[in-house]
Design a protein around this motif. Structure first.
Motif, mmCIF file in Angstrom:
data_model
loop_
_atom_site.group_PDB
_atom_site.id
_atom_site.type_symbol
_atom_site.label_atom_id
_atom_site.label_comp_id
_atom_site.label_asym_id
_atom_site.label_seq_id
_atom_site.Cartn_x
_atom_site.Cartn_y
_atom_site.Cartn_z
ATOM 1 N N GLY C 40 12.397 -50.122 -33.973
ATOM 2 C CA GLY C 40 11.709 -50.842 -35.043
ATOM 3 C C GLY C 40 11.092 -49.869 -35.895
ATOM 4 O O GLY C 40 10.400 -48.970 -35.637
ATOM 5 N N PRO C 41 10.506 -50.426 -37.153
ATOM 6 C CA PRO C 41 9.550 -49.764 -38.031
ATOM 7 C C PRO C 41 8.463 -49.514 -37.294
ATOM 8 O O PRO C 41 7.828 -50.050 -36.439
ATOM 9 C CB PRO C 41 9.471 -50.524 -39.164
ATOM 10 N N ASN C 42 7.541 -48.612 -37.795
ATOM 11 C CA ASN C 42 6.203 -48.266 -37.650
ATOM 12 C C ASN C 42 5.416 -49.463 -37.649
ATOM 13 O O ASN C 42 5.392 -50.116 -38.702
ATOM 14 C CB ASN C 42 5.670 -46.963 -38.369
ATOM 15 N N HIS C 195 12.498 -43.383 -32.104
ATOM 16 C CA HIS C 195 12.867 -43.481 -33.288
ATOM 17 C C HIS C 195 14.176 -42.430 -33.445
ATOM 18 O O HIS C 195 14.804 -42.633 -34.704
ATOM 19 C CB HIS C 195 11.861 -42.772 -34.283
ATOM 20 N N VAL C 231 19.867 -51.278 -41.188
ATOM 21 C CA VAL C 231 19.883 -50.276 -41.873
ATOM 22 C C VAL C 231 18.900 -50.009 -43.249
ATOM 23 O O VAL C 231 18.229 -49.199 -43.286
ATOM 24 C CB VAL C 231 21.556 -50.064 -42.464
ATOM 25 N N ASP C 232 18.807 -51.280 -43.893
ATOM 26 C CA ASP C 232 17.928 -51.482 -44.933
ATOM 27 C C ASP C 232 16.423 -51.238 -44.434
ATOM 28 O O ASP C 232 15.702 -50.675 -45.054
ATOM 29 C CB ASP C 232 18.102 -53.078 -45.583
ATOM 30 N N GLN C 233 16.215 -51.692 -43.430
ATOM 31 C CA GLN C 233 14.724 -51.752 -43.191
ATOM 32 C C GLN C 233 14.220 -50.838 -42.236
ATOM 33 O O GLN C 233 12.952 -50.470 -42.120
ATOM 34 C CB GLN C 233 14.365 -53.066 -42.391
ATOM 35 N N TYR C 234 15.229 -50.053 -41.513
ATOM 36 C CA TYR C 234 14.844 -49.054 -40.530
ATOM 37 C C TYR C 234 15.263 -47.617 -40.614
ATOM 38 O O TYR C 234 14.486 -46.968 -40.933
ATOM 39 C CB TYR C 234 15.018 -49.723 -39.082
ATOM 40 N N LEU C 235 16.675 -48.062 -40.712
ATOM 41 C CA LEU C 235 17.469 -46.515 -40.655
ATOM 42 C C LEU C 235 17.334 -45.708 -42.059
ATOM 43 O O LEU C 235 17.242 -44.647 -42.079
ATOM 44 C CB LEU C 235 18.754 -46.807 -40.218
ATOM 45 N N GLY C 236 17.702 -46.546 -43.017
ATOM 46 C CA GLY C 236 17.719 -45.976 -44.334
ATOM 47 C C GLY C 236 19.037 -45.321 -44.762
ATOM 48 O O GLY C 236 20.114 -45.449 -43.730
ATOM 49 N N ARG C 237 19.204 -45.045 -46.011
ATOM 50 C CA ARG C 237 20.499 -44.882 -46.410
ATOM 51 C C ARG C 237 21.237 -43.589 -45.633
ATOM 52 O O ARG C 237 22.490 -43.622 -45.289
ATOM 53 C CB ARG C 237 20.481 -44.108 -47.773
ATOM 54 N N HIS C 239 21.428 -43.100 -42.698
ATOM 55 C CA HIS C 239 22.201 -43.374 -41.303
ATOM 56 C C HIS C 239 23.383 -44.227 -41.654
ATOM 57 O O HIS C 239 23.841 -44.650 -40.784
ATOM 58 C CB HIS C 239 21.139 -43.880 -40.657
ATOM 59 N N SER D 135 -0.117 -48.946 -39.558
ATOM 60 C CA SER D 135 1.069 -48.328 -38.887
ATOM 61 C C SER D 135 1.248 -47.086 -39.105
ATOM 62 O O SER D 135 0.760 -46.321 -39.900
ATOM 63 C CB SER D 135 2.168 -49.237 -39.108
ATOM 64 N N ALA D 165 9.578 -43.671 -38.358
ATOM 65 C CA ALA D 165 10.742 -44.545 -38.231
ATOM 66 C C ALA D 165 11.794 -43.636 -39.411
ATOM 67 O O ALA D 165 11.157 -43.235 -40.472
ATOM 68 C CB ALA D 165 10.750 -45.763 -38.824
ATOM 69 N N PRO D 166 13.053 -43.479 -39.258
ATOM 70 C CA PRO D 166 13.993 -42.734 -40.062
ATOM 71 C C PRO D 166 13.776 -43.174 -41.732
ATOM 72 O O PRO D 166 13.572 -42.087 -42.260
ATOM 73 C CB PRO D 166 15.297 -43.215 -39.861
ATOM 74 N N ILE D 167 13.421 -44.500 -42.037
ATOM 75 C CA ILE D 167 13.502 -44.624 -43.412
ATOM 76 C C ILE D 167 12.302 -44.171 -43.952
ATOM 77 O O ILE D 167 12.144 -43.791 -45.152
ATOM 78 C CB ILE D 167 13.648 -46.126 -43.594
ATOM 79 N N GLU D 170 12.573 -40.711 -44.874
ATOM 80 C CA GLU D 170 13.376 -40.472 -45.851
ATOM 81 C C GLU D 170 12.372 -40.775 -47.260
ATOM 82 O O GLU D 170 12.472 -39.897 -48.154
ATOM 83 C CB GLU D 170 14.649 -41.532 -46.121
#
Ligand code: ATP
Ligand code: ATP
Ligand code: MG
Ligand code: MG
Lengths: 372, 291, 240, 231, 324
Positions: C40-42, C195, C231-237, C239, D135, D165-167, D170
């Motif tokens: 999950g995001p920070n 992460h 993907v949109d909210q956490y991993l990003g493009r 991934h 955060s 977090a990965p995003i 980025e």
């Protein structure tokens, strides 16, 4: 044959909160020492130790003097707690103990054998204040402000006891904890109560604070009574306190001062730039008493029991004031006090006049029950 | 009329004591909140200022205002000297709060010893000549102008201190250094200069407290330790490092003492705020204004 | 799925800090023999969740059960006695004590501790045997992370909740750590916050995705990695 | 812009950095990667003046930094975002940003703050929040922003991706590239080889206190061995 | 248990020999013997402080207050007709419990705030000694405290000194046993990182309370013996300076070392007595000594070099990110 000097242990407050008392006492003692050892008499030597105004240190010092220096008697403390600490040691270890300045009644409680006190007891001072006020204005209302020290509690207890008997009213009574710094509100309370007299029983700097704040809110100096006054205190109250009253046992302005007393006052003033008062006087007188004991019985210098018995039987007079010295079975003196009214306060000297004096037997009021 | 009298005198006393407590506690908390030094000697510094004022005004006969400025001014070189000789040695020590505490106990002992053998014999005589003559009536309650002046000066000093810490970047720098020293240094804060400045400023405020106290009350040597304890108590309740907390709680202490001693007894007052401290800590261990 | 024994059950947990709601009605159950991942995001509440389950925080609402018994407001030492334990996001050992003392401290109040032989074997396995008399603070980060795990193992913890176990490790160390964790999951229950997707992919049987204090979804690594929201909210493009 | 030559750092007897040489030109993004304990943070600390090197020379815009105390380096245009972010947890976002411009008395702080808020809008939204309650990702953005409040010639970032977090990683990468476009030199110290490879022009690989490899990002990522070791 | 004794056996034997020899050697001079006895009493106090400060990481500055409560309680019980030996355990237990009760709010505080808070508590206790005149006799204190009965006679002189020696040795044995027991390990864990300790199954609150209780018990037992030994108690006998001094002796000798506290005590406790003739410089010397040690030997006399080395091993480089 050159006899060994008689050693007296002098444990007093050279540092700590009561050092202004202890050092004043030592100043008085110094003057006496100048004439203490005339040629041909057995030498008396005082060994001074500081007790830091700390009872534990006082006991240790007493022990040190008793065992290390092998003194014949102890003396010196000017504060009731250090005096009581040494009292315990002296009674337990059978060392004669001559208290110059400490007014707590229990120092001569029934059964006391080795301790002797020159200063009248504090409960008696309170008794005397009540007598004085009753004479000035029967049925008067007294505001009482005192610090929560043993000595001050004893004075207040005596005052309250006798006031009740004389039909005086005590209102309000305000007790300050040790280390207090402010009396503004209490001064206002006193003003609001509009008493006939205010008895201020403070210690050290706080005495000045209370006095100043009473004067600030407009209490007349003539209404203020201090149970005791030393030269430094009177100076502290300052010029605007002219008219106020204080109790004492010796004062430069007394009518009864002897020729030797007069000389003591003048010499002391020349050297210390202020007048001596009862503290200096009592320490001066202490050495005189010891001299008389040694002169009365040569064995008193070597045997503590003899010293004790001789002291107990002594009938003499204070060289400075001519007031009798005599101890009862508990080591207390026949008691007395003068009330003085301040006339003027200067840089070195102050003027005051005796307005009332009274004497009483130590047990005229139940002191030992009043103050535990 | 009598109740009004007591009420106004209580208010005045609360303010007067509150201002002095606040000043000393603020000084203590500034030093703690910058160099992490719980200065047990603050009461001795406070007393030193009061005694120095007494000497200057009474023994040397200087005008009280001149004497006051001299004493407060002299605290600066004195602090700097102490900082040079002792304080700075510990700036990089890991648990320096404990080292500083020991150090300040040593300083306390030395000063107490020195005062006792030098000033001890006059300890019933410490009164400063009034700043100005006369009396002002606050309603029915008369106050000497001298004490009124001390009060006004104290309030002004607190306001100035507050403004300095709040609106000058120095105030933010102190907090930054306390929170993250290396980061502050990287942002261009001269950490050692801030330390030195805080030490000097803190002591200056404590000295000012001592001077005002001496004008308002006569005092004796025993005031030092009780002031140390009071300042610590205020700092803990207010939240260590928080000047706002020190001033707020200082005022509360002043008023508590005034009110409780007026309506209960002065003895109970002493217990009351120390007891209050324990209660507050039970509820909020980090202090009321913890930053 | 009956017959599976839960290690812990967290039910409708709500955790607020003043105005911030860190967890909003989060329910997670972990079963014995299963490794759970959490991503999950920070600031999405992952560490907070672990804090609640292990007794570091008392939630405002919700219940935690271990072996069927309610343990919601247990303090950490009682959770440890129940076999639920955790590591910290910032590595945490007794830095001034030696490795041996660290281990001894871990066993001092553990009802079910290993005996000396087992400890020696575990020490060997984690390659810490030669460091016994070194102050833990002077170990490398990787060694400290292994010591953290060792200290849970000697207590025979039933579940170890790992908060970012490879955070700050270099690529080589991450690989080594993955091996350690791979073995570890056969010995005890694991709950892993990370992460680093690689860790999640390799270890987790099932992954909980947190978003803004809520449990967004739960699924196998493949399922969640394919989810558009993740993907949109956490991993990003990168991934995707 | 920055020239590090033969830098040596010791902790007691322990040699953390051993004759390090790094050169960074104006407007470049240069990465420094290496395993745990390689000495990266020690190098950054020496740049910031937080520790004193045992030997070697650090020159910034031609000026030897040895005699420049830590707090003056930022005024030369060298802004450092330390490991662990170096924010002031109990100050608000805005106060933190003001601390970022602490050394610049005459500067138009409002304008600088606006530029930073443009870069990271979330910070403008949270300007009154205590930094410590945000955060991890937001804190990292704040840390970079503080570094930018100095409007530096060069910014040094020590592990900005840690725990993010990965995003967000980025996002940070994108922000760095925008910075380069604005003419700021970037020195990125990282363990995250992916991020570093993505944004850097050149990369130094460090291990045991010295540079092992050095080359353009493509050269490093093309090197199979190294790729294996790092990614 | 036997391990602990073996590990510290030599030290204990040497200490016991010295403790018993002291009264015998000084028997010829009751004054020096008295100072020796006071030092032995201080060993009991500093042993308790050593446990709390050196091992549990708590730094309470209310030891004197607890000792005082115990002393007053013992004297009160003796006045009520109890023998000293009955009064001793009751008074000590009572004082230790009161200490824990008062310390409860303070124990919630972290680190140094606990210390400052305990300082305030000490001040309150001292005020209470003055205030509750009926119980304590106020600031005049209680004098002529009778010595304990001992085989039909009063316990005095060398006899009392030897009892104090036994007490001091007992305190050190107890300290060694506690420190080397699992309890000691728990305390160290709590000192180093209480949150981690709790995570590892240690009931931190209970351990802190237990440590505080045991430490207070040392203080209380010392206090109960102090009263008849000195023969006098007053609020100033147990004021904040004594609290500070007890702690200083531990810090001075070396925190976290068993024998450091003893060395600190032996050097510092007799000082005020031995310097009695130099009252003008006594406090200054004492202060300079404190400053000298903290500047030159930050870890205390025994911990000196060890303390420095320990400080040096901290490597902030290994500290990773803080929790977000
Ligand atoms: N003690 C606290 N006081 C106030 N807010 C808190 C506290 N602890 C956590 N929070 C807030 O709760 C939210 C969740 O935090 P948490 O640490 O659980 O996030 P996380 O998912 O572990 O993030 P990360 O991946 O960055 O570690 C955040 O908004 C955080 O600011
Ligand atoms: N203050 C210190 N005292 C002693 N040793 C230290 C100190 N700081 C760092 N070190 C050691 O120096 C070496 C290099 O540390 P440094 O922090 O520079 O590495 P790094 O490359 O930044 O590692 P990481 O990836 O873990 O951040 C490490 O072995 C570390 O243990
Ligand atoms: Mg987290
Ligand atoms: Mg690093």
């Amino acid at each position: 044959a050159a006899q060994e000097a008689v050693k007296i242990g002098f444990v007093t407050e050279l540092t700590g909160p009561w050092s202004f008392f202890g050092t004043a006492c030592v100043a008085g003692l110094k003057f006496a020492e100048a004439t203490l050892n005339p040629p041909g008499k057995r030498k008396i030597e005082f060994i001074q130790i500081d007790n830091q105004t700390q009872p534990t240190q006082a006991v240790a010092a007493a022990r040190n003097l008793d065992i290390q220096s092998k003194v014949i008697a102890l003396s010196g403390p000017t504060s009731s707690d250090t005096a009581l600490a040494i009292y315990g040691y002296a009674e337990q270890n059978k060392v004669p103990f001559l208290v110059p300045v400490a007014a707590f009644p229990q120092l001569t409680k029934p059964g006391t054998r080795y301790s002797f006190r020159i200063e009248p007891n504090a409960a008696g001072w309170g008794y005397a204040i009540a007598e004085f006020v009753a004479q000035q204005k029967p049925g008067a209302k007294i505001a009482l402000m005192h610090s929560d020290f043993a000595l001050m509690r004893a004075i207040s207890a005596g005052l309250k006891y006798q006031a009740a008997k004389k039909g005086l009213k005590i209102e309000p009574e305000i007790v300050f904890p040790q280390g207090s710094n402010d009396a503004t509100v209490q001064a206002a309370q006193v003003l609001a109560a509009n008493p006939d007299y205010v008895v201020v029983v403070g210690a050290g700097g706080f005495d000045n604070t209370i006095t100043n704040q009473l004067l600030d809110v407009g209490i007349k100096p003539e209404k203020i009574i201090h149970p005791y006054g030393m030269a430094t205190q009177v100076k502290g109250w300052g010029k605007r306190s002219v008219g106020s009253l204080y109790g004492t046992f010796f004062d430069a302005n007394l009518d009864t001062v002897t020729a030797e007393g007069r000389k003591f006052i003048d010499d002391f003033k020349a050297q210390n730039k202020r007048l001596p008062s009862y503290v200096e006087n009592y320490c001066y007188v202490t050495s005189q008493i010891i001299r008389e004991v040694i002169d009365a019985d040569p064995k008193a210098g070597d045997d503590r029991e003899v010293f004790r018995n001789t002291l107990s039987a002594l009938k003499s007079k204070e060289v400075t004031s001519g007031i009798p010295i005599e101890f009862d079975k508990n080591g207390a003196r026949k008691e007395y006090i003068y009330f003085m009214q301040i006339q003027d306060v200067g840089e070195v000297e102050y003027k005051s006049k005796p307005v009332f004096t009274t004497t009483w037997d130590p047990e005229i009021i139940p002191v030992y029950d009043l103050v535990k | 009329m009598p109740t009004e009298l007591v009420l106004i005198s209580t208010l005045f006393t609360g303010l007067m004591l509150g201002v002095i407590f606040s000043l000393v506690a603020a000084g203590v908390t500034i030093i703690y909140g910058s160099i992490w030094m719980p200065n047990a000697a603050n009461g001795q510094f406070f007393l030193l200022a009061a005694l120095a004022l007494w000497s200057a005004a009474v023994s040397w006969g200087l005008h009280p205002v001149v004497a006051a400025l001299l004493v407060i001014g002299a605290s600066v070189p004195a602090s700097l000297l102490l900082e040079q000789v002792l304080i700075r040695r510990f700036y990089d020590v890991p648990n320096r709060n404990v080292s500083y505490f020991v150090l300040s106990l040593g300083i306390t002992q030395i000063l107490a010893g020195l005062f006792s053998v030098t000033y001890g014999v006059w300890s019933d005589q410490f009164q400063i000549p009034p700043l100005m003559a006369g009396i002002t009536f606050l309603g029915p309650f008369p106050v000497s102008n001298s004490r009124l002046a001390a009060l006004v000066t104290g309030v002004a000093l607190l306001a100035a201190l507050f403004a300095l810490l709040r609106y000058h970047k120095y105030g933010r720098a102190i907090r930054a250094v306390f929170q993250n020293r290396d980061a502050a240094s990287l942002r261009g804060v001269n950490v050692r200069a801030i330390y030195r400045l805080s030490f000097v400023l803190g002591n200056l405020v404590v000295a000012a407290g001592g001077v005002l106290y001496a004008f308002a009350y006569s005092f004796d040597l025993s005031v030092s330790w009780s002031m140390s304890i009071t300042a610590f108590a205020i700092m803990i309740i207010g939240g260590p490092g928080s000047v706002v907390g020190a001033v707020a709680v200082g005022m509360v202490f002043g008023f508590t003492q005034a009110i409780v001693s007026a309506f209960a007894s002065p003895t109970v007052a002493t217990f009351s705020y120390l007891g209050a401290m324990l209660l507050i800590l039970l509820m909020k261990p980090s202090g009321l204004f913890a930053r | 799925m009956t017959g599976r024994v839960p290690l812990f059950e967290a039910e409708d947990i709500v955790m607020r800090f003043g105005g911030v709601v860190a967890l909003r009605k989060v329910s997670v159950t972990q079963f014995e023999g299963e490794t759970l991942g959490m991503i999950g995001p920070n600031g999405s509440g992952k560490t907070t969740f672990v804090n609640v389950v292990t007794g570091h925080l008392a939630p405002q609402e919700g219940r935690v059960r271990v072996a069927g018994a309610e343990v919601t407001r247990f303090r950490p030492h009682r959770m440890a006695a129940a076999g639920i334990t955790r590591t910290y996001q910032a590595v945490r050992v007794f830095r001034e004590l030696t490795v041996a003392d660290n281990i001894a401290t871990a066993t001092v109040d553990a009802p079910n501790r290993m005996d000396a032989d087992e400890i020696a074997a575990t020490l060997d396995w984690l390659q810490l045997g030669h460091r016994l008399n070194v102050a833990a603070g002077s170990l490398t980060l990787f060694e400290q992370r292994r010591l953290e795990i060792l200290m849970r193992l000697v207590q025979r913890a039933r579940l170890i909740m790992l908060d970012e176990p490879v955070g700050g490790l270099s690529a080589t160390e991450v690989r080594a750590m993955l091996q350690v964790l791979g073995d570890l999951r056969r010995r005890t229950g694991l709950f892993v916050i990370e992460h680093a997707m690689k860790v999640i992919r390799e270890l987790a049987d099932s992954v909980v995705v947190m978003l803004a204090g809520e449990k967004l979804m739960q699924g196998t690594p493949a399922e969640i990695l394919a989810d558009k929201r993740v993907v949109d909210q956490y991993l990003g493009r990168a991934h995707a | 812009m920055l020239e590090i030559s033969s830098l040596t750092i010791r902790y007691g007897a322990f040699l953390a950095v051993d004759g390090l040489d790094i050169v960074i030109g104006k407007g470049e993004i240069v990465g420094l990667i290496g395993p745990n304990g390689a000495g990266k943070t020690s190098t950054v600390k020496a740049l910031g003046g937080l520790i004193r090197p045992a030997a070697g020379r650090i020159a910034f815009r031609g000026r030897d930094l040895a005699a420049v105390p830590a707090h003056e380096r930022i005024t030369l245009g060298l802004s450092i975002v330390p490991e662990g972010r170096g924010i002031f947890a109990r100050m608000s976002v805005e106060e933190n940003l003001l601390m970022g411009a602490y050394a610049f008395d005459g500067a138009n702080k409002a304008a600088r703050m606006r530029r930073v808020y443009d870069l990271f809008p979330i910070l403008a939204e949270r300007r009154w929040q205590a930094a410590g309650t945000m955060s991890g990702g937001q804190q990292q953005m704040l840390a970079v922003s503080m570094g930018l409040m100095a409007e530096p010639e060069m910014i040094v970032l020590d592990e900005p991706s840690l725990g993010l977090a990965p995003i967000v990683i980025e996002e940070i990468g994108k922000a760095l590239i925008r910075l380069r476009e604005a003419g700021v030199t970037v020195f990125l110290v990282e363990q995250n080889a992916t991020l570093t490879a993505d944004v850097s022009d050149r990369i130094y690989v460090m291990s045991n206190g010295t540079v092992l490899h050095h080359g353009t990002a493509e050269e490093i990522t093309r090197n199979e061995d190294m790729l294996g070791a790092l990614l | 248990m036997t391990d602990a004794l073996r590990k510290h056996g030599r030290g204990l034997v040497v200490f016991a020999a010295a403790a018993y020899a002291l009264p015998l050697l000084l028997a010829g001079n009751r004054y020096f013997a008295f100072i020796g006895g006071i030092a032995l009493l201080h060993v009991v106090w500093t042993a308790g402080m050593s446990l709390l400060y050196g091992y549990a990481g708590l730094m309470p500055l209310m030891f004197a207050g607890i000792a005082g409560i115990s002393a007053y309680a013992a004297v009160g019980l003796m006045a009520a007709g109890f023998s000293f030996w009955t009064a001793l355990p009751i008074a000590a237990l009572f004082a230790a419990l009161v200490g824990v009760g008062l310390g409860l709010p303070a124990l919630r505080l972290k680190g140094f705030y606990f210390t400052l808070c305990s300082l305030v508590i000490q001040t309150v206790i001292t005020l209470a000694f003055v205030y509750f005149v009926n119980l304590t006799n106020g600031d005049t204190g209680i004098s002529q405290i009778a010595p304990p009965a001992w085989f039909g006679g009063p316990l005095q002189g060398v006899g009392f000194d030897l009892v104090l020696a036994t007490l001091a040795v007992g305190a050190m044995v107890a300290l060694v046993l506690i420190v080397e027991a699992p309890f000691g390990r728990r305390l160290v864990a709590v000192r180093e990182d209480d949150e981690l300790a709790e995570m590892l199954g240690i009931d931190v609150v209970r351990q802190k309370l237990a440590a505080f209780f045991v430490g207070s018990l040392f203080a209380a037992v010392g206090g109960a013996f102090y009263a008849p030994y000195v023969g006098f108690v007053s609020p100033r006998s147990f004021d904040v300076l004594l609290s500070l001094n007890i702690w200083l002796m531990v810090a001075f000798g070396g925190r976290g070392t068993i024998w450091g506290a003893v060395v600190g005590t032996v050097l510092l406790a007799p000082l005020p007595f031995l310097l009695q003739d130099y009252y003008k410089v006594k406090d200054v010397i004492y202060g300079l000594l404190i400053i000298g040690v903290i500047v030159l030997l930050p870890g205390g006399i025994l911990g000196g070099l060890g303390g420095r080395a320990a400080a040096g091993t901290k490597s902030p480089g290994l500290r990773r990110k803080e929790a977000a």
